[in-house]
Design an enzyme around this catalytic site. Structure first.
Site, PDB file in Angstrom:
ATOM      1  N   TYR A  24       0.955  -1.703   0.001  1.00 47.62           N
ATOM      2  CA  TYR A  24       0.126  -0.287  -0.202  1.00 47.62           C
ATOM      3  C   TYR A  24       0.956   1.144  -0.687  1.00 47.62           C
ATOM      4  CZ  TYR A  24      -3.318  -3.824   1.018  1.00 47.62           C
ATOM      5  OH  TYR A  24      -4.686  -4.392   1.187  1.00 47.62           O
ATOM      6  N   TYR A 152     -12.584  -7.731   5.746  1.00 50.16           N
ATOM      7  CA  TYR A 152     -10.982  -7.625   5.357  1.00 50.16           C
ATOM      8  C   TYR A 152     -10.503  -9.333   4.649  1.00 50.16           C
ATOM      9  CZ  TYR A 152      -6.562  -7.591   2.663  1.00 50.16           C
ATOM     10  OH  TYR A 152      -4.911  -7.947   2.790  1.00 50.16           O
ATOM     11  N   ASP A 253     -12.975 -17.113   8.006  1.00 49.12           N
ATOM     12  CA  ASP A 253     -11.386 -16.338   7.344  1.00 49.12           C
ATOM     13  C   ASP A 253     -10.791 -16.397   8.730  1.00 49.12           C
ATOM     14  OD1 ASP A 253      -9.233 -15.290   6.957  1.00 49.12           O
ATOM     15  OD2 ASP A 253      -9.876 -13.848   5.861  1.00 49.12           O
ATOM     16  N   LYS A 282      -0.729 -16.849   7.314  1.00 49.35           N
ATOM     17  CA  LYS A 282      -0.153 -16.247   8.763  1.00 49.35           C
ATOM     18  C   LYS A 282       0.775 -16.663  10.267  1.00 49.35           C
ATOM     19  CE  LYS A 282      -2.663 -11.531   8.461  1.00 49.35           C
ATOM     20  NZ  LYS A 282      -1.963 -10.676   7.674  1.00 49.35           N
TER      21      LYS A 282
HETATM   22  N1  PMP Z   1      -7.751 -12.788   5.890  1.00 51.29           N
HETATM   23  C1  PMP Z   1      -7.350 -11.916   6.922  1.00 51.29           C
HETATM   24  C2  PMP Z   1      -8.041 -11.703   7.975  1.00 51.29           C
HETATM   25  C3  PMP Z   1      -5.857 -11.298   6.821  1.00 51.29           C
HETATM   26  O1  PMP Z   1      -5.597 -10.821   7.922  1.00 51.29           O
HETATM   27  C4  PMP Z   1      -5.204 -11.061   5.614  1.00 51.29           C
HETATM   28  C5  PMP Z   1      -4.462 -11.069   5.679  1.00 51.29           C
HETATM   29  N2  PMP Z   1      -3.986  -8.649   6.295  1.00 51.29           N
HETATM   30  C6  PMP Z   1      -6.065 -11.980   5.044  1.00 51.29           C
HETATM   31  C7  PMP Z   1      -7.246 -12.451   4.850  1.00 51.29           C
HETATM   32  C8  PMP Z   1      -4.825 -12.250   3.316  1.00 51.29           C
HETATM   33  O2  PMP Z   1      -3.554 -13.242   3.931  1.00 51.29           O
HETATM   34  P1  PMP Z   1      -2.482 -12.883   2.806  1.00 51.29           P
HETATM   35  O3  PMP Z   1      -2.255 -11.189   3.064  1.00 51.29           O
HETATM   36  O4  PMP Z   1      -0.854 -13.600   3.344  1.00 51.29           O
HETATM   37  O5  PMP Z   1      -2.865 -12.381   1.360  1.00 51.29           O
END
Ligand code: PMP
Length: 434
Positions: A24, A152, A253, A282
């Site tokens: 970003y 998100y 998620d 993560k």
């Molecule tokens: N889902 C959630 C809840 C996240 O916090 C993130 C990353 N910030 C993602 C998906 C995407 O993961 P990545 O950055 O490894 O593609």
């Protein structure tokens, strides 16, 4: 040696600033990126010798801190065997070892595992699983998803389409993205008792669009990048009921919340519900490398494979990378052998006590803590460069965004470092809140 490479060593940050994108970021007016030479425990060591206490766990991932001997050893051992082989037509023990751990740890009956490269891809995979499931059952109109304002799920096109349609991250692309359906943000956990009427609009949308919906996707308990918003576990219970009533697949998620961050191994445990599909990423590798997993139930997996073309249509080049799988298994073992629950609780208490001093400041809208996550929400957006410089001067690494100054430190942080982290957050909030 070519000129560009020869000139590089001393001047690499200037070169990098001009040629390499950051997350970003602007390539025309980049904000500072601090050069890191190494990292160990909870400390990042900058090229100029300064040491920073890491309050970000490299975006939720480095839960054991950096340069951990057990994780290093797992990587080195695996490296001696093979760092990677394709997963199409071949398989390996590290994938099986990790799959066994994930099946054991996530709620039954999630026992079919798809490995991919990153969180966003794990979400794409989850969405595709749901779409293919309905396709295979002949319910071909079920092509849309219901998601939440403030949600998100990643930066790829499919993940963006189920993320908040208006926030700064994704609104630019709204004309290009598949038009999904959105329910209001789940009400804040702070707002007294849970009331099931809070789901009324969600229920109506789900019912009205039942025939075109493939599923519902949500981040359980914590909406992360969409505002560090905490909501009640009972909301997820009601959501599960709704999905059962309407015959919808429920996707959690847990990419940010997984592996202990909210106080339970997975956030879904606090609600006592099981989704049909779960996404992990993560902290899966303890922050060592990029790996993600999407798990589902046998019935969903076999449903997908009973239809035409009889296979699940996804297969990344680096699927189930052995190096990443080996480190992930070591990270999970390390977590389970550690007193992680007590550590997260101690961090929670430290964050609560340490951030209280700023809660009444006029520039502060809210202070909230859940597990090892501490958030100070300001009334006005923070100036990232100024705030970050003030933090770095005081030996702390955090990345503010929007109105939020927040932390999710490695679980191994000790009480002195945690106190320095929260004291610094308070000091900087006072400084920039004028
Ligand atoms: N889902 C959630 C809840 C996240 O916090 C993130 C990353 N910030 C993602 C998906 C995407 O993961 P990545 O950055 O490894 O593609």
């Amino acid at each position: 040696m070519p000129d560009l490479i020869q000139k590089l060593p001393s001047d690499w940050p200037a070169f990098e600033r001009q040629h390499v994108w950051h997350p970003y970021a602007s390539m025309v007016k980049p904000i500072p990126a601090y050069p890191v030479a190494s990292a160990s425990g909870v400390r990042l060591k900058l090229e100029d010798g300064r040491q920073l206490i890491d309050g970000m766990s490299s975006w939720w991932s480095a839960i054991h801190g950096y340069n951990h001997p057990r994780l290093n050893a797992a990587a080195e051992t695996q490296l001696a065997d093979m760092s990677h082989v394709m997963f199409g037509g071949l398989t390996h023990r590290p994938a099986a070892e990790l799959a066994a751990r994930l099946i054991e740890l996530t709620p039954a009956p999630l026992n079919r595992v798809f490995f991919s490269d990153s969180g966003s891809v794990a979400v794409e995979v989850a969405l595709k699983m749901a779409l293919q499931y309905w396709q295979a059952r002949g319910e071909t109109r079920r092509t849309r998803f219901l998601s939440f304002r403030g949600g998100y799920h990643g930066d790829t096109i499919g993940a963006m389409a189920v993320s908040d349609p208006e926030n700064g991250l994704h609104s630019l692309f709204s004309g290009t993205l598949t038009q999904q359906l959105f329910a209001p943000r789940p009400p804040s956990r702070a707002s007294a008792a849970f009331d099931s009427r809070q789901l009324e609009q969600l229920r109506k949308t789900a019912t009205d669009h039942r025939e075109e919906l493939a599923g519902i996707i949500i981040e359980p308990l914590v909406q992360g990048a969409g505002g560090m918003h905490f909501y009640h576990p009972d909301y997820l219970r009601e959501l599960r009921q709704l999905c059962d009533q309407q015959g919808l697949l429920l996707i959690f998620d847990e990419i940010a919340t997984g592996f202990g961050r909210t106080g339970s191994l997975f956030a879904t445990e606090q609600a006592g519900v099981v989704p049909d599909i779960i996404c992990l990423g993560k902290a899966l590798t303890g922050g060592y490398m990029s790996l993600a997993a999407t798990l589902t139930r046998e019935a969903v997996a076999s449903g997908i494979c009973q239809g035409d073309p009889g296979v699940f249509m996804h297969g990344p080049t680096f699927m189930a990378n052995p190096l990443a799988c080996a480190v992930a298994s070591a990270s999970i073992d390390l977590l389970l052998e550690s007193p992680w629950r007590a550590r997260v609780q101690t961090i929670e208490q430290g964050l609560q006590a340490g951030l209280i001093p700023v809660s009444e400041l006029p520039g502060v809208a809210d202070v909230r803590v859940l597990g090892a996550i501490g958030v100070v929400e300001m009334k006005q957006p923070l100036d990232v460069t100024r705030t970050q410089a003030a933090l770095v001067e005081r030996g702390v690494w955090l990345r503010p965004f929007g109105k939020l100054l927040y932390t999710m430190p490695p679980y191994i942080i000790d009480s002195n470092d945690l106190a320095h982290l929260t004291d610094t957050m308070c000091e900087v909030v006072e400084l920039v809140a004028d």
